[in-house]
Scaffold this active site. Structure first.
Site, PDB file in Angstrom:
ATOM      1  N   GLY A  21       0.825  -1.200   0.000  1.00  0.00           N
ATOM      2  CA  GLY A  21       0.000   0.000   0.000  1.00  0.00           C
ATOM      3  C   GLY A  21       0.855   1.244   0.000  1.00  0.00           C
ATOM      4  N   GLY A  23       0.451   5.865   0.388  1.00  0.00           N
ATOM      5  CA  GLY A  23      -0.364   7.047   0.574  1.00  0.00           C
ATOM      6  C   GLY A  23       0.467   8.294   0.367  1.00  0.00           C
ATOM      7  CG  MET A  25       1.885  11.350   5.354  1.00  0.00           C
ATOM      8  SD  MET A  25       2.840  12.874   5.483  1.00  0.00           S
ATOM      9  CE  MET A  25       3.924  12.475   6.836  1.00  0.00           C
ATOM     10  CB  VAL A  28       2.289   0.314   3.791  1.00  0.00           C
ATOM     11  CG1 VAL A  28       2.200  -0.755   4.884  1.00  0.00           C
ATOM     12  CG2 VAL A  28       1.799   1.653   4.327  1.00  0.00           C
ATOM     13  CG  ASP A 136      -7.140   8.310   5.197  1.00  0.00           C
ATOM     14  OD1 ASP A 136      -8.163   8.669   4.596  1.00  0.00           O
ATOM     15  OD2 ASP A 136      -6.185   7.750   4.648  1.00  0.00           O
TER      16      ASP A 136
END
Length: 544
Positions: A21, A23, A25, A28, A136
């Site tokens: 994953g 995002g 920032m 992952v 989130d």
């Protein structure tokens, strides 16, 4: 792709396996530690890691996450914000996200939906108790364990409730379709923003659609700001709680702690004839994986956790939402406490009971048509009034919690509910009357030697069936399901009730078929003469 190559590279003590994953920032990765336990490693993107503001934010995130302890939250197990690049390690939750589950299996229903609502509320309560917010919460950040329990993941933008709002150039904080309106307005988000996201996530799980649609940011933001979610398909019992959590004013939303008690008490399958949920075509989780890392495995490797910040007082004029007592796993249930929360009620038997009761009403119509119609209309009126009282009571308690005067207030308003229910029944009765007339004409026109009394009994039966199952009958059916649930909350007791009611109905129907229908109070000569004359004209018209 911006981020870290995952071809066996080491980050700290962890070997990266694959990207799972990403995002705004960071990225992952699935990784393993020296003992082979699987963990999730979140690595800051190179462009963000060079930003001192982002690094301070990550440090605050680590400190915040370590105060969160809940079986419904993927807890932090390790971190190093001074490494190159900085990273955070959390428990790895194998399985499928809520988004994947709904996409593959369809919307959740019944106990699954209630378990999700309660579990997410418990996760948010633990997060908020630590003095932070998630910001989130969305279907992609909810995973399912083997037992179907939800786990909230990715605290990528979690921050303290007393922290200054941080932004980064080109970074959108949160997911557009699941943001609270105050975040869109640029205000400092607080715990109610997570509650709004909870409602949006539950609406997605119940309908299979994003509650504020898809498209451009502008169109989604407009619907959120105007408070126009698409909630078609959310169970009626869940609707008041979802709407309350989506209140435009953050001060009017229930707290996450209150959501736990409210969601666990909802009868999400009260509607008797809802379509069953989609069959389980895929398991909630993948095949068995290596053991998950536990925060206890890393005890002593991190500095002491900082004390939680003081909670700010509620806004002026706002009453704190009532907090239900936290659930206790060790608390024993009394013998007569009814089914356990995870034990589903036998709604299939409730539907069968209602059909048997309807058969009994039809049998009564074969003996005394007029009396049967009057009794059924009175019962339907009372069921509608009770359903209205239930909805009003649930809505009040959802908005501001239970109060001693709630029941008295509903009783005081009951005369208005009776009038309202009567008007609704008057509006939908023409459908039943039309069906009764059609059956009466067919019976009178038949070549058989059916008496006019028997023809009227069939006509009354048609009227009763349409009133109980036709358009506008859902409130009465829902309330009847609640009554069955109160009388027989467990399957064994429901089976006994089914047997008793079925036996009585069998005797009533058997008796009615051998009796001549009694037309009282309409059994007077002029009525019988007019009915016989009408039958003669119908037969002449058809050439019999």
């Amino acid at each position: 792709m911006e981020g870290v190559d995952t071809s066996g590279q080491m980050i700290g003590r962890y070997r990266l396996l694959e990207k799972i994953g990403e995002g705004g920032m960071g990225v992952v990765h699935l990784a393993t530690d020296a003992q082979g336990r699987q963990v999730a490693v979140k690595v800051l993107r190179p462009g963000v890691a060079s930003d001192q503001t982002a690094l301070r934010r990550l440090a605050r995130e680590v400190d915040s996450m370590r105060r969160v302890h809940s079986p419904h939250v993927a807890e932090i197990v390790d971190a190093d914000v001074t490494a190159e690049p900085p990273y955070v390690v959390t428990q790895y939750v194998p399985g499928r996200t809520l988004e994947q589950t709904v996409r593959d299996r369809g919307a959740l229903r019944g106990v699954e939906l209630q378990r999700l609502a309660t579990g997410l509320a418990d996760a948010l309560a633990a997060i908020h108790a630590a003095g932070i917010i998630h910001r989130d919460l969305k279907p992609g950040n909810v995973m399912f364990l083997d037992n179907g329990q939800p786990v909230v993941i990715d605290f990528g933008i979690a921050q303290g409730v007393d922290a200054t709002r941080l932004t980064a150039t080109g970074l959108v904080i949160g997911t557009p379709g699941y943001l609270a309106p105050e975040i869109i307005e640029g205000e400092d988000a607080a715990a109610p923003a997570d509650v709004h996201s909870w409602a949006s996530t539950i609406a997605f799980a119940a309908t299979g659609r994003a509650p504020f649609g898809s498209g451009t940011f502008e169109s989604i933001f407009y619907k959120i700001m105007e408070g126009k979610p698409d909630l078609d398909g959310v169970p009626a019992a869940m609707m008041p709680l979802v709407r309350a959590a989506m209140a435009r004013n953050p001060a009017e939303r229930p707290t996450a702690q209150a959501l736990i008690g409210l969601a666990s008490r909802l009868d999400v399958e009260a509607t008797m004839f809802d379509k069953p949920s989609a069959p389980h075509t895929k398991p909630l989780t993948a095949v068995a994986a290596p053991p998950m890392a536990n925060p206890r495995d890393f005890r002593g490797q991190l500095p002491p956790v900082a004390p939680p910040p003081q909670q700010p007082p509620p806004p002026y004029g706002r009453r704190p939402y009532p907090q239900p007592p936290p659930p206790s796993a060790s608390r024993e249930r009394p013998p007569d406490a009814g089914p356990k929360p995870d034990e589903p009620k036998p709604y299939g038997l409730y539907r069968l009971l209602s059909f048997i009761l309807l058969a009994g009403a039809v049998g009564l119509a074969m003996v005394v048509p007029s009396v049967a119609v009057i009794i059924v209309l009175i019962v339907l009126l009372l069921l509608r009034v009770a359903d209205r009282a239930h909805q009003t009571l649930t809505s009040k308690r959802t908005r501001r919690g239970p109060r001693p005067a709630d029941v008295a207030g509903v009783i005081v308003k009951s005369p208005f509910s009776v009038v309202r229910a009567g008007l609704v029944m008057a509006l939908i009765s023409p459908v039943g009357i039309f069906a009764a007339l059609v059956v009466l004409v067919i019976a009178l026109a038949s070549k058989s030697e059916m008496t006019t009394a028997r023809a009227l009994s069939f006509s009354a039966a048609a009227f009763i069936i349409v009133q109980c199952l036709g358009p506008g009958s859902q409130p009465a059916r829902a309330q009847l399901a609640r009554i069955w649930g109160a009388v027989a909350p467990r399957r064994d007791r429901a089976l006994i009730v089914v047997g008793v009611v079925a036996l009585l109905t069998f005797f009533l129907v058997s008796f009615s078929l051998s009796q001549t229908p009694e037309l009282r109070p309409f059994n007077f000569p002029q009525f019988n003469h007019d009915l016989a004359h009408t039958r003669h004209q119908i037969r002449q018209l058809l050439g019999h």
